[in-house]
Design a protein around this motif. Structure first.
Motif: not given
Length: 424
Positions: A406-408, A370, A399, A404, A376, A352, A402, A388, A397
């Protein structure tokens, strides 16, 4: 000792090892410390592969002042060969056994470096002498089949091919070859320190030879143990494919996988499951493992080795990471030349918008921020231990929950592919 003791045969035997085990169409990473074995590995590799297909990592443990000079020697030789060289710092946290911690720290550094640079194969400079010493140490500890396999020439670990092309070469042959090529190397004084098990095993070997425990016979024992171990691992993998399902960072173990009373496969699978979920290289003690599974089968939620085991549907159990057993990672002063990612808790890779002073840790109480976590499909307890991203006290974040930002986040290697790989 080896039948062929001529230094001029080293290159041909190294080439034969490459032909048997290495892949020729990809860039290779090598761990090089500055000692004779690893420098021989780098120098030999440069004779059979293009420099742009090789790269080197050195780990500075900060434990000896001489290490700086040793790494400088590696850098100079790598530069002369046109090979890219990376130095990684490692610091002991004071917990557990220093030698074991350093060993794990080295592997983690190599694995993370390889993944960040899209390497799929790494080479180590273990020799025939290391193989014999490893067997002797494990015999002294009363190891079973798994321990007595010592080291394989080619293995899989954490999604990486691990290759040891010097495993059929003796240390004395490599030193002779280095001298014949006028290549300098460093001698680590700890290699003669009798406080270390490996040094005592080396010193003991001369006495054992008088009893008939020759190098040849010890290596035959390793060969027999590896054949038996491979059969057991293959059986365990087949069992796991049928009775274990991975759900993100969790494992769902069917009732058949909970019967540890008799067969080897379920015991092997259960031990591997705890090691994988708990991000540990060693297995829980068998008695603790048995008691934990017994309690879970009775409907209890129990913890062991940084894992939580809780009942699931149909008599199965879910094995989850314990959030309290994880440690935060802080990424400072991001180097824009590196990929935008960071490793966390040994299993996760997050990608990210990196920036300075971000903290990566288990979501924990941040799940309150969240609101869509239920979408999820993951249990709340699983998400508490999920990765996180934080900036100070502010959640950036999560991911898997739920959020995001911009991060995975992805698991570095899946359970079935990595847990039953042949590892040392």
């Amino acid at each position: 000792m080896s039948v062929d003791r001529h230094a001029d045969s080293v290159e041909s035997r190294f080439q034969a090892a490459l032909t048997a085990g290495a892949k020729s169409d990809q860039t290779i990473g090598m761990a090089v410390s500055g000692g004779g074995d690893s420098l021989a590995l780098m120098q030999l590799a440069a004779r059979f592969r293009a420099a742009d297909k090789l790269c080197v990592i050195s780990i500075d443990h900060g434990l000896r002042s001489e290490a700086k000079d040793e790494i400088a020697l590696v850098f100079a030789q790598a530069k002369a060969l046109g090979i890219d060289h990376t130095v990684v710092q490692w610091a002991w946290d004071g917990k557990g056994n220093l030698q074991a911690a350093a060993r794990e720290g080295r592997w983690a550094a190599v694995r993370d470096w390889a993944t960040m640079h899209n390497l799929h194969e790494v080479w180590f400079g273990h020799t025939e002498d290391d193989q014999v010493e490893t067997l002797l140490m494990r015999l002294a500890r009363g190891s079973g089949i798994d321990g007595l396999t010592a080291m394989y020439p080619l293995t899989q670990r954490d999604g990486l091919r691990v290759f040891r092309p010097l495993l059929g070469l003796a240390r004395a042959d490599l030193r002779a070859w280095l001298r014949s090529q006028n290549i300098a190397w460093s001698e680590d004084p700890s290699n003669d320190d009798p406080r270390f098990d490996r040094v005592r095993a080396r010193q003991m070997f001369a006495q054992l030879e008088t009893l008939g425990m020759t190098r040849k016979r010890l290596l035959q024992t390793v060969d027999h143990m590896q054949a038996a171990h491979l059969s057991l691992q293959q059986a365990a993998l087949g069992f796991a494919n049928r009775h274990v399902r991975q759900d993100a960072g969790d494992l769902i173990l069917a009732p058949q996988a909970l019967d540890l009373e008799k067969a080897d496969a379920p015991r092997r699978v259960m031990a591997a499951a705890f090691s994988w979920v708990g991000s540990r290289s060693y297995r829980p003690r068998f008695e603790q493992l048995m008691e934990t599974v017994v309690q879970a089968r009775k409907g209890a939620t129990v913890t062991l080795g940084g894992c939580i085991m809780t009942p699931d549907e149909g008599g199965a159990v879910r094995l989850m990471r314990e959030a309290a057993a994880t440690s935060p990672t802080v990424r400072l002063h991001h180097d824009a030349g590196h990929p935008a990612g960071v490793f966390w808790d040994h299993r996760w890779f997050l990608e990210g918008p990196l920036r300075d002073d971000l903290t990566f840790k288990a979501l924990g109480a941040g799940i309150k921020e969240c609101p869509d976590w239920r979408a999820s499909g993951m249990p709340r307890a699983s998400l508490l231990a999920s990765p996180s991203v934080w900036l100070g006290d502010r959640l950036i974040a999560a991911p898997l929950a739920g959020l995001s930002g911009g991060w995975s986040a992805r698991i570095v290697a899946d359970f079935h592919r990595s847990a039953f790989a042949i590892e040392d």
